[in-house]
Motif scaffolding. Structure first.
Motif, PDB file in Angstrom:
ATOM      1  N   ASN A  36      26.306  -4.789 -32.515  1.00 13.77           N
ATOM      2  CA  ASN A  36      25.333  -5.190 -31.509  1.00 13.77           C
ATOM      3  C   ASN A  36      24.382  -4.066 -31.136  1.00 13.77           C
ATOM      4  O   ASN A  36      23.186  -4.287 -30.934  1.00 13.77           O
ATOM      5  N   THR A 235      29.409  -9.686 -27.887  1.00 13.11           N
ATOM      6  CA  THR A 235      29.012 -11.091 -27.979  1.00 13.11           C
ATOM      7  C   THR A 235      30.237 -12.000 -27.900  1.00 13.11           C
ATOM      8  O   THR A 235      31.241 -11.764 -28.575  1.00 13.11           O
ATOM      9  N   GLU A 239      27.402 -15.643 -24.598  1.00 12.22           N
ATOM     10  CA  GLU A 239      26.155 -15.195 -25.224  1.00 12.22           C
ATOM     11  C   GLU A 239      25.645 -16.222 -26.232  1.00 12.22           C
ATOM     12  O   GLU A 239      24.434 -16.476 -26.326  1.00 12.22           O
ATOM     13  N   ARG A 240      26.564 -16.828 -26.958  1.00 15.67           N
ATOM     14  CA  ARG A 240      26.145 -17.887 -27.893  1.00 15.67           C
ATOM     15  C   ARG A 240      25.591 -19.095 -27.144  1.00 15.67           C
ATOM     16  O   ARG A 240      24.604 -19.716 -27.572  1.00 15.67           O
ATOM     17  N   VAL A 254      22.569 -11.107 -29.649  1.00 10.80           N
ATOM     18  CA  VAL A 254      22.811  -9.866 -28.922  1.00 10.80           C
ATOM     19  C   VAL A 254      22.143  -9.967 -27.556  1.00 10.80           C
ATOM     20  O   VAL A 254      20.982 -10.374 -27.462  1.00 10.80           O
ATOM     21  N   THR A 255      22.863  -9.584 -26.509  1.00 14.24           N
ATOM     22  CA  THR A 255      22.251  -9.426 -25.199  1.00 14.24           C
ATOM     23  C   THR A 255      22.253  -7.938 -24.852  1.00 14.24           C
ATOM     24  O   THR A 255      23.115  -7.175 -25.308  1.00 14.24           O
TER      25      THR A 255
END
Length: 488
Positions: A36, A235, A239-240, A254-255
């Motif tokens: 990530n 993740t 996040e998904r 990715v956050t």
């Protein structure tokens, strides 16, 4: 909608797209470690650069050296190596698709495909994010450990290496034989002197099988030091699901926080992308930036993580909102960390601490205390112990850092204060749990981890403070122990 080149024009208009024709990109960088952080950092900088119409011959080819990397390769190739990156701020989300990566090398046990790609004359930079613990450093000597079984194996079979450093050595050997100039090796990991550490690993690996080649690498290959920074959570399903709210079918989005920083030594004999055009700082004083970031930010993560986790805080911003954890963080940073940090042109240590306080408190990032507690046996000697050593050397306080070490020990007992179990959270978890149990009655046992504390176990004053804090944690609990420290 499945994320592939053909669907980019049909995506939600709130999602920013690559500002360039991806067909114009050509390979220039092999990057090993497509986690990530890389995709939220180096790949974003290059995406921005390509969007300016610059340096399209510096696209990334991804690579890995571990069997689990094959899964990431499969997922990214299925979406044409595009990545969803969502910046999270209190005022809202900023989703984008990055396209700076154009291929992913096949994962092979002997790293043949990786060596071939690094041997390609178009490869002018090999960059790495292989984690803090991936450089085979012996913490007791703080130098490369050529006796590690992985490295020793590469010394015996240099043409079929298992490690990234063995693969780099094999590729450099092939380039020298072909008369091709060597690539630059650029570490992007959070370790002090990462370029110097990488040079030691590559040269040390080469020396096991070819002393002449090791000398040639020392004389001819560049290993620039760097400092990298961006808070990037792991993740998961949340996040998904967030990516799905923008219509994106991406299993590995990715956050990250909005802030990012990259500081580099300008040592690239075969050229480099013009990263200064997108905010990268090139300087001969990387170590000053590095010390500030590693001591204040990475050390600060450890300070809030173990205390916050034991008090039931699941997220970093929740820990920062806890009055005891936040006050503890501020006191340790101001009294025990900042005195050993040098100013940089952009920040005084105090101003940088204010920035870190704000970044840690960002409620949108959703960074977990569990992630910050991960792998303490590798992170403590890099992020916490150096501040302790500096304090003891010059006579500044180390009481709060002794408490941080005790909090790590208490966390590794494997249970929270309410009795609930802590899932394994270190590569050496079972040993740490057993050692924490022993330290409950004999605190010195914890400090005898020479790979973490070095000679600190022999410092009677530090050992006494550690023992006092550990006993208080078990007797009084985390909250009362923090109150005692703050009242002192």
């Amino acid at each position: 909608m499945k994320l592939v080149n053909e669907t980019l024009g049909d995506l939600d208009k709130r999602v920013a797209l690559p500002g360039y024709d991806r067909k114009s990109l050509s390979h220039g960088i092999v990057h090993v470690g497509l986690g990530n952080f890389h995709r939220a950092h180096q790949a974003v900088y290059l995406d921005d650069l390509f969007g300016k119409g610059l340096d399209h011959d510096w696209a990334i080819t991804g690579a890995g050296v571990r069997a689990p990397d094959a899964k990431m390769r499969e997922l990214l190739l299925a979406q044409d190596c595009l990545s969803t990156v969502i910046e999270m701020s209190p005022s809202g989300e900023s989703p984008r698709i990055t396209g700076a990566m154009i291929d992913y090398v096949e994962i092979d046990e002997t790293n043949g495909p990786l060596i071939a790609k690094m041997t390609d004359p178009a490869t002018r930079i090999v960059s790495l994010t292989v984690t803090e613990g991936g450089y085979y450093v012996d913490p007791t000597t703080e130098t490369f450990d050529p006796s590690h079984p992985d490295i020793a194996a590469d010394g015996k079979t240099p043409d079929a290496p298992r490690t990234v450093f063995g693969a780099i050595v094999a590729a450099l050997k092939a380039r020298r034989a072909a008369g091709t100039p060597p690539f630059t090796v650029m570490s992007c990991d959070n370790i002090p002197g990462n370029g110097d550490v990488t040079r030691d690993a590559v040269v040390g690996t080469a020396r096991l099988s070819d002393a002449e080649l090791a000398g040639w690498i020392t004389e001819n290959v560049a290993f620039p030091n760097s400092m990298v920074d961006r808070i990037t959570p792991a993740t998961g399903d949340a996040e998904r699901a967030l990516a799905a709210t923008y219509g994106l079918d991406d299993p590995v989005p990715v956050t990250c926080e909005p802030f990012r920083q990259w500081v580099l030594e300008d040592n690239f004999p075969q050229g480099r992308p013009r990263l200064e055009e997108v905010g990268v700082t090139f300087t001969d004083h990387v170590h000053d930036y590095e010390r500030m970031k590693i001591r204040i930010l990475n050390g600060g993560h450890a300070i809030i993580a173990y205390s916050g986790a034991l008090l039931g805080c699941l997220l970093a911003d929740q820990a920062m909102a806890h009055p005891l954890v936040h006050a503890y963080f501020r006191k340790v940073e101001e009294q025990e960390v900042l005195p050993h940090v040098t100013p940089v042109p952009e920040f005084t240590p105090g101003a940088y601490l204010e920035l870190i306080d704000s970044r840690f408190s960002n409620p949108a990032v959703k960074d977990t205390t569990r992630r910050l507690c991960l792998d303490g046996s590798n992170r403590q000697p890099k992020f916490i112990v150096p501040s302790i050593q500096d304090g003891l050397r010059v006579g500044t306080p180390v009481d709060g850092l002794a408490l941080e070490s005790a909090l790590w020990c208490r966390y590794c007992a494997g249970t929270l204060e309410d009795g609930s179990a802590i899932a394994p959270n270190d590569p050496d978890w079972d040993r740490l749990v057993a050692l924490s149990a022993e330290a409950k009655d004999r605190p010195q046992a914890w400090l005898e981890q020479r790979t973490v504390y070095g000679a600190l176990a022999s410092n009677d004053a530090f050992a006494a403070r550690f023992a006092t804090w550990l006993d208080r944690l078990w007797t009084d609990g985390t909250a009362k122990t923090l109150e005692t420290y703050l009242a002192d």
